[in-house]
Enzyme design. Structure first.
Site: not given
Length: 311
Positions: A256, A288, A279, A253, A158, A184
């Protein structure tokens, strides 16, 4: 219809835009026509409604009717965003009716808006990615930018993770092809770095120590020697895309997404992509698979002898 007119006058007094007022009016007329169709089992036009003396009894509108209206709009092909707006209009209108003492409850409040479809992330194909990354590197800013773009694509970072990357502990494992980033939820995670990105990083680090302030811990710095911002990275990427002749809009992004898409296309390993991107839940990564199937469908249509349409 008089209540709708008063509602619109109230909104106009609140300086709502003409566009907003038009949307509210269209949405409410659409609901009114549905209401009369349900009550009288016949289709009504706008002209019919304006000419008919019958006054709609808003107290007769319940949650079931609002749900039926939403379903009718879904069946007619109205998009999720427009459906959400229709519901928002009805909620606002019924709140107005409550304030006027016309009704005692807001049936639209109990009806959930349909989920917005999750857009597929825009990626780059491998040729476009190479085109972006294989540009001349002649200035110190270009050396820095090359390391940034290679790292975004190689590690699937990110942009916030890249901007927040510090020399230590971030780069402690660079020689072995790993870096530590703050993801995150303030969780540290390991990200993999390929050979091209390692080379670009090593080239940048030689320059970085000449450009950064002595006390600066950030890996990537601006011309003042301070931590580089997300906005600056976007600007540099826009410039690189122009130099590379890429006409579509670029963003960190997208690099990524390109990393995730290219790994999944080659391996088919969704769990590996989940770990690569950091994630927390596999469900986040599953978008995806749609991209991968989209790619497969395109290849199939172009190559399978029984898939091509006659021209």
């Amino acid at each position: 219809m008089k209540h709708i007119e008063r509602f619109l006058l109230t909104l106009r007094a609140e300086n709502k835009s003409v566009h907003t007022l038009d949307n509210y009016q269209r949405d409410l007329i659409s609901f009114v026509m549905f209401y009369f169709q349900q009550m009288n089992n016949q289709a009504w036009s706008m002209q019919d409604l304006m000419a008919d003396p019958q006054v709609l009894d808003w107290r007769g509108v319940d949650v079931g009717m609002v749900k039926s209206y939403v379903m009718s709009q879904v069946q007619s092909g109205l998009g999720a965003r427009s459906l959400a707006r229709h519901l928002s209009t009805l909620r606002s209108f019924f709140q107005f009716l409550i304030s006027e003492g016309i009704v005692s409850a807001n049936p639209a409040k109990l009806v959930k808006a349909p989920k917005q479809p999750q857009p597929l992330p825009k990626s780059l194909d491998i040729d476009q990615t190479n085109q972006l990354l294989e540009q001349p590197v002649e200035t110190w800013q270009a050396i820095r930018n090359q390391a940034i773009f290679e790292l975004l694509y190689s590690a699937g970072l990110r942009v916030s993770e890249l901007v927040g990357l510090d020399l230590s502990p971030g780069l402690d494992g660079l020689d072995s092809g790993q870096i530590q980033v703050l993801g995150k939820g303030k969780k540290m995670r390991l990200a993999l770095v390929g050979a091209k990105a390692q080379q670009a990083m090593q080239a940048w680090l030689k320059v970085r120590f000449q450009k950064a302030k002595p006390e600066e811990t950030a890996v990537f710095v601006n011309q003042r020697g301070s931590r580089l911002s997300v906005r600056s990275i976007q600007q540099q990427l826009d410039q690189r895309a122009i130099e590379a002749g890429i006409v579509s809009k670029m963003s960190p992004h997208r690099l990524r997404h390109a990393c995730a898409t290219h790994v999944l296309e080659s391996s088919g390993d969704l769990r590996a992509v989940q770990e690569l991107l950091g994630h927390a839940n596999l469900s986040t990564t599953q978008i995806y698979t749609k991209l991968d199937m989209q790619h497969l469908a395109q290849v199939y249509d172009q190559t399978h002898p029984r898939a091509r349409k006659n021209k």
